[in-house]
Structures are given as structure tokens and as C-alpha cells.
Design an enzyme around this catalytic site. Structure first.
Site, PDB file in Angstrom:
ATOM      1  N   CYS A  45       7.598 -52.308  34.868  1.00 17.86           N
ATOM      2  CA  CYS A  45       8.485 -53.481  34.826  1.00 17.86           C
ATOM      3  C   CYS A  45       8.847 -53.939  36.236  1.00 17.86           C
ATOM      4  O   CYS A  45       8.932 -55.155  36.499  1.00 17.86           O
ATOM      5  CB  CYS A  45       9.766 -53.156  34.058  1.00 17.86           C
ATOM      6  SG  CYS A  45       9.477 -52.700  32.347  1.00 17.86           S
TER       7      CYS A  45
HETATM    8  C1  BEZ Z   1       7.443 -49.053  32.727  1.00 12.65           C
HETATM    9  O1  BEZ Z   1       7.850 -50.164  33.029  1.00 12.65           O
HETATM   10  O2  BEZ Z   1       6.825 -48.357  33.526  1.00 12.65           O
HETATM   11  C2  BEZ Z   1       7.688 -48.520  31.352  1.00 12.65           C
HETATM   12  C3  BEZ Z   1       8.802 -48.924  30.631  1.00 12.65           C
HETATM   13  C4  BEZ Z   1       9.045 -48.394  29.372  1.00 12.65           C
HETATM   14  C5  BEZ Z   1       8.165 -47.471  28.831  1.00 12.65           C
HETATM   15  C6  BEZ Z   1       7.032 -47.087  29.563  1.00 12.65           C
HETATM   16  C7  BEZ Z   1       6.792 -47.609  30.819  1.00 12.65           C
END
Ligand code: BEZ
Length: 211
Positions: A45
């Protein structure tokens, strides 16, 4: 029931990092892009919101207002935006909706319970000036989106809403476009004075009309 192409994108009021907004007022008479991410302070994210910030001028050029959403709180969003700016070398200039009670997430079907009961999936909604849904994308938490692809689709959506053409696979701004099979060859020649290239009677190209 999930939102489908052509549906009216529901309006909502929300608290964001840029203050309280009304979604329709925010997008005005232009285009809107509402995208969700699973959670703040997560790695994929962070890169996604950074990339969106890097490209925010490209969206502005196309008259597209960006709005991000996740189920985290406003305080959390504000702290995380500092991290995004620092690590991705950008300045996030678009608002993030704080949606801890999942109002917007549920309105737009961004919680897919069999993927996660808690977090929003990576949804994208592109909304036209008529407030109708023009594009939806859903990616899993493990896969970051390609924001150049979203720009590419917006170029196609804006072109095809103004001219009777469609765009072929992998089309990019400036490349030849496809003439609607509804036009006879004679009408196509009149309507597309830059030329008609016939590959098959149903597959005919013309240079991009507005270039
Ligand atoms: C991420 O943004 O890395 C992420 C967010 C939620 C679950 C898995 C990965």
C-alpha cells in the site's frame, strides 16, 4: 450487490485527510477515481499510494479527481502519509478517506469477506462526469496495481466517450483506433477523414481522431 459498469456511483460524505467532503461535490463535473487499499502502514500500500502521488499531475491533466479509502482512522492516515512522502519521495496531494466504520467500503463493495473479513481489497472505480461507473478493477492484497494502466484506460474512456471509436489491445494515446462496425465503409470514410485501414470488414482502423 456489487456495483457494475453503467451503475450510478453512490454519493457519500466522508472524513478525509483534507477535511470533510461530499463525494459528488469533490468530483464536480469532471471524472473521479476512488481506490481502496487494505491497510495503512503496510508495504505494498505504501508503494501504491506513493505511485499515485507521483502520477497525480497526470490524473489532474485528465480532469480526474483522486480519492483513496481504507478502514483506518484519520490519525493513522495522517501519520502514514508522512511515511509515504518520506519513503516514496513524493507529496501525497489527494485526500485519504478515514472509513473505520466501513461506510464507504460497504457502499462500494470493497470488503470481500472470503478474502478478508476486515480489510478492503484493492478496488478501483473510475466515475464519469455523468456519475456512472466506467471502470472497476479488483486486485488482491498481495499484488500492487499498475497505475499507468489506469491512466491508459482513462485515456481510452475519455476518447471513446467523445468519438465513435474503440481502442485495441494494449492501445496507447496517439496510436490508431478501431472504427465501430456499425458504420458502412462509405460512412466511415466520411466520418474519419484521416483514413480508414481495412483489415477485415469488421476490423477497421483510423488514426486517433483528436490528435
Ligand atoms: C501490503 O500492503 O503490503 C499488504 C496489506 C494487507 C495485506 C497484505 C499486504
Amino acid at each position: 450487490m456489487s456495483l457494475r459498469l453503467g451503475d450510478i456511483a453512490p454519493n457519500f460524505k466522508a472524513t478525509t485527510t483534507a477535511g470533510d467532503i461530499d463525494f459528488y461535490d469533490y468530483i464536480g463535473n469532471g471524472w473521479g477515481l476512488l481506490f481502496s487499499h487494505p491497510a495503512d502502514y503496510t508495504p505494498v500500500c505504501t508503494t501504491e499510494l506513493g505511485k499515485m502521488a507521483f502520477l497525480q499531475d497526470e490524473f489532474a491533466k485528465r480532469n480526474v479527481k483522486i480519492l483513496a479509502v481504507s478502514v483506518d482512522s484519520l490519525d493513522k492516515h495522517k501519520g502514514w502519509v508522512n511515511d509515504i512522502n518520506e519513503t516514496q519521495k513524493v507529496t501525497v496531494g489527494y485526500p485519504l478517506i478515514a472509513d473505520p466504520d466501513k461506510t464507504v467500503a460497504n457502499l462500494y463493495g470493497m470488503i470481500h469477506p472470503n478474502a478478508s473479513e476486515t480489510f478492503t481489497v484493492r478496488s478501483v472505480f473510475v466515475i464519469g462526469p455523468d456519475k456512472k461507473v466506467k471502470l472497476t478493477l479488483t486486485y488482491p492484497a498481495s499484488t500492487g496495481r499498475n497505475f499507468y494502466e489506469i491512466l491508459r484506460v482513462i485515456d481510452s474512456l475519455q476518447l471513446t466517450s467523445n468519438f465513435s471509436v474503440s481502442t485495441p489491445a494494449d492501445w496507447k494515446e496517439g496510436e490508431d483506433v478501431i472504427i465501430s462496425p456499425a458504420f458502412s465503409l462509405e460512412d466511415a470514410a466520411k466520418k474519419f477523414p484521416k483514413g480508414v485501414r481495412v483489415v477485415k470488414p469488421y476490423l477497421r482502423y483510423t488514426p486517433q481522431p483528436n490528435k
